[in-house]
Motif scaffolding. Structure first.
Motif, mmCIF file in Angstrom:
data_model
loop_
_atom_site.group_PDB
_atom_site.id
_atom_site.type_symbol
_atom_site.label_atom_id
_atom_site.label_comp_id
_atom_site.label_asym_id
_atom_site.label_seq_id
_atom_site.Cartn_x
_atom_site.Cartn_y
_atom_site.Cartn_z
ATOM 1 N N LYS A 316 -27.795 -47.138 -7.154
ATOM 2 C CA LYS A 316 -28.172 -45.898 -7.562
ATOM 3 C C LYS A 316 -27.269 -45.385 -8.806
ATOM 4 O O LYS A 316 -25.970 -45.291 -8.774
ATOM 5 N N VAL A 317 -27.854 -45.046 -9.779
ATOM 6 C CA VAL A 317 -27.217 -44.348 -10.870
ATOM 7 C C VAL A 317 -27.311 -42.959 -10.956
ATOM 8 O O VAL A 317 -28.519 -42.231 -11.267
ATOM 9 N N ASP A 318 -26.182 -42.517 -10.459
ATOM 10 C CA ASP A 318 -26.260 -40.930 -10.254
ATOM 11 C C ASP A 318 -25.805 -40.441 -11.595
ATOM 12 O O ASP A 318 -25.318 -41.031 -12.527
ATOM 13 N N GLN A 319 -25.529 -39.092 -11.706
ATOM 14 C CA GLN A 319 -25.109 -38.391 -13.098
ATOM 15 C C GLN A 319 -23.565 -38.712 -13.621
ATOM 16 O O GLN A 319 -23.466 -38.981 -14.750
ATOM 17 N N LYS A 320 -22.827 -39.099 -12.427
ATOM 18 C CA LYS A 320 -21.385 -39.503 -12.933
ATOM 19 C C LYS A 320 -21.450 -40.552 -13.416
ATOM 20 O O LYS A 320 -20.628 -41.163 -14.570
ATOM 21 N N MET A 321 -22.279 -41.674 -13.014
ATOM 22 C CA MET A 321 -22.302 -43.097 -13.577
ATOM 23 C C MET A 321 -22.969 -43.237 -14.991
ATOM 24 O O MET A 321 -22.194 -43.595 -15.782
ATOM 25 N N LEU A 322 -23.784 -42.227 -15.019
ATOM 26 C CA LEU A 322 -24.610 -42.046 -16.275
ATOM 27 C C LEU A 322 -23.922 -41.739 -17.310
ATOM 28 O O LEU A 322 -23.825 -42.098 -18.492
ATOM 29 N N THR A 323 -22.991 -40.580 -16.825
ATOM 30 C CA THR A 323 -22.166 -39.993 -18.119
ATOM 31 C C THR A 323 -20.987 -40.935 -18.510
ATOM 32 O O THR A 323 -20.718 -41.272 -19.828
ATOM 33 N N ALA A 324 -20.545 -41.637 -17.458
ATOM 34 C CA ALA A 324 -19.350 -42.836 -17.740
ATOM 35 C C ALA A 324 -20.137 -43.940 -18.733
ATOM 36 O O ALA A 324 -19.313 -44.475 -19.520
ATOM 37 N N GLY A 325 -21.498 -44.303 -18.664
ATOM 38 C CA GLY A 325 -21.795 -45.342 -19.236
ATOM 39 C C GLY A 325 -22.155 -44.812 -20.650
ATOM 40 O O GLY A 325 -21.720 -45.535 -21.521
ATOM 41 N N LEU A 326 -22.629 -43.547 -20.855
ATOM 42 C CA LEU A 326 -23.072 -42.970 -21.857
ATOM 43 C C LEU A 326 -21.686 -42.727 -22.966
ATOM 44 O O LEU A 326 -21.752 -42.951 -24.153
ATOM 45 N N ARG A 327 -20.745 -42.244 -22.098
ATOM 46 C CA ARG A 327 -19.317 -41.918 -22.810
ATOM 47 C C ARG A 327 -18.889 -43.285 -23.489
ATOM 48 O O ARG A 327 -18.177 -43.383 -24.347
ATOM 49 N N THR A 328 -19.203 -44.525 -22.865
ATOM 50 C CA THR A 328 -18.724 -45.719 -23.275
ATOM 51 C C THR A 328 -19.366 -46.255 -24.408
ATOM 52 O O THR A 328 -18.914 -46.790 -25.423
ATOM 53 N N ASP A 329 -20.778 -45.750 -24.493
ATOM 54 C CA ASP A 329 -21.230 -46.080 -25.824
ATOM 55 C C ASP A 329 -20.664 -45.310 -27.144
ATOM 56 O O ASP A 329 -20.534 -45.959 -27.876
ATOM 57 N N GLY A 330 -20.202 -44.161 -26.686
ATOM 58 C CA GLY A 330 -19.433 -43.307 -27.631
ATOM 59 C C GLY A 330 -18.023 -44.270 -28.160
ATOM 60 O O GLY A 330 -17.633 -44.347 -29.303
ATOM 61 N N LEU A 331 -17.414 -44.463 -26.895
ATOM 62 C CA LEU A 331 -15.910 -45.189 -26.987
ATOM 63 C C LEU A 331 -16.220 -46.432 -27.885
ATOM 64 O O LEU A 331 -15.402 -46.790 -28.664
ATOM 65 N N GLY A 332 -17.199 -47.161 -27.517
ATOM 66 C CA GLY A 332 -17.542 -48.456 -28.104
ATOM 67 C C GLY A 332 -17.799 -48.288 -29.580
ATOM 68 O O GLY A 332 -17.313 -49.047 -30.459
ATOM 69 N N THR A 333 -18.269 -47.232 -29.953
ATOM 70 C CA THR A 333 -18.796 -46.963 -31.385
ATOM 71 C C THR A 333 -17.261 -46.469 -31.967
ATOM 72 O O THR A 333 -17.229 -47.053 -33.280
ATOM 73 N N LEU A 334 -16.575 -45.746 -31.287
ATOM 74 C CA LEU A 334 -15.248 -45.377 -32.059
ATOM 75 C C LEU A 334 -14.607 -46.789 -32.175
ATOM 76 O O LEU A 334 -13.842 -46.882 -33.257
ATOM 77 N N ILE A 335 -14.333 -47.648 -31.199
ATOM 78 C CA ILE A 335 -13.613 -48.940 -31.340
ATOM 79 C C ILE A 335 -14.248 -49.721 -32.474
ATOM 80 O O ILE A 335 -13.539 -50.355 -33.247
ATOM 81 N N GLY A 336 -15.524 -49.646 -32.541
ATOM 82 C CA GLY A 336 -16.414 -50.621 -33.715
ATOM 83 C C GLY A 336 -15.851 -50.051 -34.894
ATOM 84 O O GLY A 336 -15.614 -50.927 -35.931
ATOM 85 N N GLY A 337 -15.742 -48.510 -35.093
ATOM 86 C CA GLY A 337 -15.203 -48.219 -36.499
ATOM 87 C C GLY A 337 -13.880 -48.617 -36.885
ATOM 88 O O GLY A 337 -13.519 -48.966 -37.921
ATOM 89 N N ILE A 338 -13.090 -48.422 -35.832
ATOM 90 C CA ILE A 338 -11.624 -48.669 -36.053
ATOM 91 C C ILE A 338 -11.549 -50.077 -36.466
ATOM 92 O O ILE A 338 -10.701 -50.683 -37.456
ATOM 93 N N PHE A 339 -12.182 -51.154 -36.008
ATOM 94 C CA PHE A 339 -12.226 -52.570 -36.135
ATOM 95 C C PHE A 339 -13.259 -52.984 -37.195
ATOM 96 O O PHE A 339 -13.369 -53.951 -37.598
ATOM 97 N N ASN A 340 -13.616 -52.039 -38.084
ATOM 98 C CA ASN A 340 -14.530 -52.222 -39.004
ATOM 99 C C ASN A 340 -15.812 -52.848 -38.642
ATOM 100 O O ASN A 340 -16.142 -53.903 -39.259
ATOM 101 N N THR A 341 -16.370 -52.405 -37.482
ATOM 102 C CA THR A 341 -17.699 -52.854 -37.157
ATOM 103 C C THR A 341 -18.698 -51.802 -37.226
ATOM 104 O O THR A 341 -18.575 -51.001 -37.710
ATOM 105 N N PHE A 342 -19.630 -51.730 -35.983
ATOM 106 C CA PHE A 342 -20.690 -50.867 -35.995
ATOM 107 C C PHE A 342 -20.803 -50.216 -34.611
ATOM 108 O O PHE A 342 -20.099 -50.619 -33.435
ATOM 109 N N PRO A 343 -21.913 -49.497 -34.364
ATOM 110 C CA PRO A 343 -22.093 -48.801 -33.128
ATOM 111 C C PRO A 343 -22.655 -49.699 -32.022
ATOM 112 O O PRO A 343 -23.131 -50.504 -32.290
ATOM 113 N N TYR A 344 -22.281 -49.368 -30.948
ATOM 114 C CA TYR A 344 -22.586 -50.357 -29.966
ATOM 115 C C TYR A 344 -23.351 -49.559 -28.493
ATOM 116 O O TYR A 344 -23.158 -48.307 -28.373
#
Length: 493
Positions: A316-344
């Motif tokens: 079951k994918v509830d709102q809490k899980m979905l928020t954590a997953g989508l927040r990781t999209d943003g964190l991955g994009t932040l990490i990508g920019g820091i290491f000179n790569t791209f959105p994830y």
């Protein structure tokens, strides 16, 4: 029964984890390295800098995959079998930025926009996650089916060649090119009027590099191998049918002289990936806004991916899980920019692999993340995987990408069409919208460039259409229980 471990949280033997993780890496590798190649060349970076982009990209793919599938605190990670890779939705705006500002300066602007968009995406993830009720099975099934259909183009182009570039279907006639050169020389002496600016010869001669029979044959061998292994093998061997098919294709390609290891010999053994190696980020508000719009698109697509994985794994994918997953999209994009790569974002082809293998353990993707990190640090190993011809991967791509579409169809099979005929309109029209960029990719040429990121993705068009039509016909009363019921129907075959 309460102590029973869910298949998603099951720990498999290390040998199986490594093999299954490698299978996930091979499925997404070509797509992962395509974006740094495209953007690096658009920026006119040196070959060494492009190689650094690829290594940093693989390293970040692995790092963000670990965060997403293993979890990092309660705030980050959906803890499902998710492989993270560069989102293709970001390619067009990044290439536009590169064309306007080539070189290291343009790279700094791109990385600054990515970092800014990553921070904003982390902040807005809870808002996006509250949209779950707008995604009942009639919406998610349609979106996932369109994702699979859209990806089929990638697999087919892997086999035959891309519509543009060295493997395009046609090339200019050499006689026509010679005539144009002669006309330009004559124009330089004033003998004839000057050749109009931008005049080129259209490809009209069949390209010998396009749709070569040897490539088609090896792709067919890969496909047939996967089907034979899937039918006649049992247990673990059946689960790695895609990996074995790719290995068989690689052996055949090597025997036929179509796969070489020159890049492996030239590559180094070890190289660290460090922040800001290529360029220092430059923060431009307009470019950050543009990349943020792309990230909103990506997060909407990710919602469909996560719900598809929830259906495939029975989790079951509830709102809490979905928020954590989508927040990781943003964190991955932040990490990508820091290491000179791209959105994830989550790679949809790996969603299909979960469906093919039936292996639901998220630790398989954890193993895949570790392998990607190693590939990012060991250029020679990365070169070995990179040496696989795309037509070998294309034979497996037909299975993978088709399985994503099949997942959408299975979800749609649970939708009530007899009691609510309006659901037919939702599916029919939304799939039609999703096909527009696929069939008519230049339909947006007269529209404002500022909205191109929002309308050049068939997946986004289908998502918007399905959500709005569902609101129009059915309202917003749906909840996650419908998705769970759809998952039961989808997995009951």
């Amino acid at each position: 029964m309460s102590s029973t471990i869910h298949p998603v949280d099951e720990h498999l033997p290390n040998g199986k984890l490594a093999a299954l993780g490698l299978q996930h890496v091979l499925v997404m590798y070509a797509g992962a390295v395509a974006v740094p190649l495209i953007v690096g060349r658009a920026l006119k970076l040196s070959p060494e800098q492009v190689a650094m982009l690829i290594s940093a990209d693989l390293f970040c793919c692995g790092l963000v995959t670990l965060i997403q599938s293993l979890g990092a605190t309660q705030w980050f990670g959906i803890k499902l079998p998710v492989m993270m890779g560069v989102t293709f939705a970001s390619v067009a705006p990044m290439v536009a930025m590169a064309n306007n500002n080539p070189g290291v300066q343009g790279a700094g602007l791109i990385f600054g926009a990515i970092i800014g968009a990553g921070v904003i995406s982390i902040l807005i993830a809870p808002i996006v996650s509250r949209m779950l009720r707008f995604f009942p099975p009639v919406v998610t099934g349609t979106i996932i089916a369109v994702i699979g259909i859209s990806l089929m183009r990638v697999g087919i182009n892997w086999i035959f060649g891309n519509p543009f570039g060295p493997t395009a279907p046609s090339i200019p006639n050499p006689e026509h090119l010679a005539w144009l050169d002669a006309a330009k020389q004559a124009a330089s002496t004033g003998a004839v009027p000057p050749v109009p600016a931008g005049m080129n010869i259209v490809g009209s001669v069949p390209n010998p590099k396009y749709a070569q029979l040897s490539h088609i044959g090896i792709a067919a061998i890969v496909l047939v191998s996967i089907l034979l292994i899937a039918k006649y093998a049992r247990g673990f061997v059946a689960n790695i049918s895609v990996l074995l098919g790719i290995v068989i294709g690689g052996v055949v390609a090597t025997a036929a002289g179509l796969m070489t290891f020159d890049k492996v010999g030239k590559a180094g053994w070890f190289d660290l990936v460090l922040p800001f190696e290529i360029a220092t980020p430059v923060f431009d508000p307009i470019l950050i806004l543009t990349m943020t719009l792309v990230m909103i698109v990506v997060m909407i697509e990710s919602t469909g991916m996560f719900l598809a994985l929830g259906d495939l794994t029975g989790k079951k994918v509830d709102q809490k899980m979905l928020t954590a997953g989508l927040r990781t999209d943003g964190l991955g994009t932040l990490i990508g920019g820091i290491f000179n790569t791209f959105p994830y974002t989550s790679f949809s082809q790996n969603v299909g692999l979960v469906g093919v293998t039936g292996v639901k353990s998220r630790f398989v993707c954890v193993a895949g993340g570790v392998i990607l990190i190693v590939l990012g640090l060991l250029p020679k190993m990365a070169a070995l995987v990179e040496s696989l011809p795309t037509f070998v991967l294309g034979g497996a791509g037909l299975v993978m990408f088709g399985m994503v579409a099949a997942t959408g169809i299975r979800i749609l099979a649970s939708v009530d069409y007899k009691g609510n005929r309006n659901n037919l309109f939702i599916v029919a029209i939304s799939i039609g919208f999703g096909m527009i960029p696929l069939i008519a990719p230049r339909y947006l040429q007269w529209m404002p460039h500022s909205i191109h990121p929002l309308i050049e993705s068939g997946i986004l068009l289908a998502s918007i259409s399905a959500v709005l039509l569902n609101l129009y016909f059915n309202g917003s009363k749906g909840d996650s229980r419908e998705a769970i019921e759809a998952a039961k129907h989808a997995d009951s075959h």
